[in-house]
Design a protein around this motif. Structure first.
Motif: not given
Ligand SMILES: Nc1ncnc2c1ncn2[C@@H]1O[C@H](COP(=O)(O)OP(=O)(O)O)[C@@H](O)[C@H]1O
Ligand SMILES: [Mg+2]
Length: 348
Positions: A37, A56-63, A348, A72, A13, A11, A35
Motif C-alpha cells: 500500500a 488518487a484513490n488507493g494511493a496509500g494516503k490513509s495507510t 486496522a 499502524m 491478504l 498487507f 499488497v
Molecule cells: N487493512 C488493509 N488490508 C488490506 N489492504 C489494505 C488495507 N488498507 C488498505 N489496503 C490497500 O492498500 C492500498 C492503499 O489504501 P489506502 O491507504 O486506503 O489508500 P488511499 O487512502 O490513498 O485511498 C489499497 O490498494 C487498499 O486496498
C-alpha cells in the motif's frame, strides 16, 4: 516536523478460491497475496505548514496517515512526528495530535457529542480556559450546540463530521491529520471548516496534514502539496510549484466587433498550431495552449494583433488538470465513502 524515511506498508491478504471448498481450503493452505500500500515513501513536512497529501484513490494516503498517527506499524522504514515514532509511543503521540478519519468515526458511538467532549477533556487534561475558548469557537463556526444530546450513531454524516473536526482540535494539538474531513458537508459547512482550520493555524501555528477528494478544500486550506502515486511520492513543494508543472495554460478574452465566435476560434487555431479555442455563450473565448510550444507572451501578442480586445485574463492552471496529468491519465474512480463504523481501538 514530520518525517518519513523509506516508509513501507504491506498487507497480506489470504487468497480465496471461489465456493465453499475454496473457503475451507484457505484454512489449511497458506496462499497469500502481498499488497504494497505504501512503497518506500520519504518526505519531510515542516512544522507549521498546511500540507495537502494528494493522491488518487488507493494511493496509500490513509495507510500513511495511520502510521503517522500510530494506528499502524510500518512493515519497514520509519516515520517520526515531532521526534517520536508514533506506533512505538502511541499515548505520547496522541496527546500532541488531532485526527479525523472521514471514513471512520473517532467518537464514541453511543455517547452524545457533549459527553464525548467531556471525556476528551479529561483524557487530554485540557485546561479550563482552553476548553472554554475552543467550545465557544465551535459553537460559532460549526454550530455544535445544534447537535444536542443525540448519540453519535444517530447523527447525519455532516453532523458527525462537524463533531469529529471539533473533537480533533479540542486539546490544541500541535499537529492535525485530517483524512477526508469534509465528506458529507455542504458548501456552507465546508467554508466554516476551512475558516476554522485557517484560524487555528494562524493562532497556534498548528501543522496541518490534509487529504481530500475536494480540490477546492486543498486550494483553500493548504500551502504545500505532497503528491503520491502508487505508493510513491511524485511531487513535493508549494501548491504554486505544483501548478507550475501544468503542461497547458489558458487565456480568456472578450473582443469588440468581428469576427464572430466561430471564425475567431478558427483563426486562432490556424494561426497557433496546437492551440485550442472555444467560445462561451456570452462570446468570451477561451484559448488553451501547450506551454512547451508557446509562451503566454506569444499567445497574447497574437490576440492583440488579430482582435480588438475588450478584456483579457489568464487564470491559474486548474489543480485538478495538473493532478490528472500526474496520475498519468489513468485516474482510478473515486470509491464512495464507506458507511462509518464505531470507534475501534487499534483496528486496522
Ligand atoms: N487493512 C488493509 N488490508 C488490506 N489492504 C489494505 C488495507 N488498507 C488498505 N489496503 C490497500 O492498500 C492500498 C492503499 O489504501 P489506502 O491507504 O486506503 O489508500 P488511499 O487512502 O490513498 O485511498 C489499497 O490498494 C487498499 O486496498
Ligand atoms: Mg483514504
Amino acid at each position: 516536523m514530520i518525517v518519513a524515511e523509506n516508509l513501507v506498508k504491506e498487507f497480506r491478504l489470504a487468497e480465496r478460491r471461489p465456493g465453499l471448498a475454496g473457503s475451507l481450503s484457505t484454512l489449511f493452505t497458506r496462499r497469500h497475496r502481498i499488497v504494497r500500500a505504501v512503497d518506500g515513501v520519504s518526505f519531510t513536512i515542516p512544522a507549521g505548514s498546511k500540507t495537502a497529501y494528494i493522491g488518487a484513490n488507493g494511493a496509500g494516503k490513509s495507510t500513511t496517515i495511520k502510521m503517522l498517527t500510530g494506528i499502524m506499524t510500518p512493515t519497514s522504514g520509519r516515520c517520526l512526528v515531532r521526534g517520536i515514532e508514533p506506533y512505538r509511543h502511541r499515548q505520547a503521540n496522541a496527546r500532541r495530535i488531532g485526527v479525523v478519519f472521514g471514513q471512520r468515526s473517532q467518537l464514541w458511538w453511543d455517547l452524545s457529542v457533549p459527553d464525548s467532549f467531556r471525556i476528551l477533556r479529561r483524557v487530554y487534561d485540557i485546561p479550563d480556559a482552553v476548553y472554554r475558548r475552543n467550545l465557544a469557537l465551535y459553537r460559532d463556526l460549526l454550530d455544535i450546540d445544534a447537535l444536542g444530546t443525540t448519540p453519535v450513531r444517530q447523527l447525519s454524516l455532516g453532523q458527525r463530521m462537524r463533531a469529529e473536526i471539533a473533537a480533533s482540535l479540542l486539546h490544541d494539538p500541535a499537529v492535525v491529520f485530517w483524512d477526508e474531513p469534509t465528506i458529507g458537508l455542504d458548501m456552507v459547512l465546508k467554508d466554516a471548516v476551512r475558516h476554522l482550520v485557517n484560524r487555528v493555524h494562524q493562532e497556534l501555528g498548528t501543522t496541518v496534514v490534509l487529504t481530500s477528494h475536494d480540490i477546492t478544500d486543498i486550494a483553500a486550506i493548504c500551502d504545500s502539496a505532497l503528491v503520491v502515486d502508487r505508493g510513491r511520492v511524485v511531487h513535493q513543494g508549494s501548491i504554486r510549484d505544483l501548478l507550475r508543472t501544468a503542461d497547458r495554460r489558458s487565456v480568456l478574452f472578450d473582443h469588440r466587433g468581428g469576427p464572430g465566435p466561430e471564425s475567431a476560434c478558427a483563426r486562432i487555431e490556424r494561426g497557433l498550431p496546437g492551440v485550442s479555442a472555444a467560445s462561451a455563450e456570452d462570446g468570451r473565448i477561451r484559448v488553451d495552449y501547450p506551454v512547451d510550444a508557446f509562451t503566454s507572451r506569444q499567445v497574447l501578442a497574437f490576440l492583440l494583433e488579430h482582435f480588438d480586445l475588450a478584456d483579457c485574463y489568464a487564470p491559474e492552471p486548474d489543480l485538478e488538470d495538473v493532478l490528472r496529468r500526474i496520475y498519468g491519465g489513468g485516474r482510478r474512480e473515486p470509491v464512495p465513502a464507506e458507511v462509518p463504523g464505531p470507534r475501534q481501538e487499534g483496528a486496522a
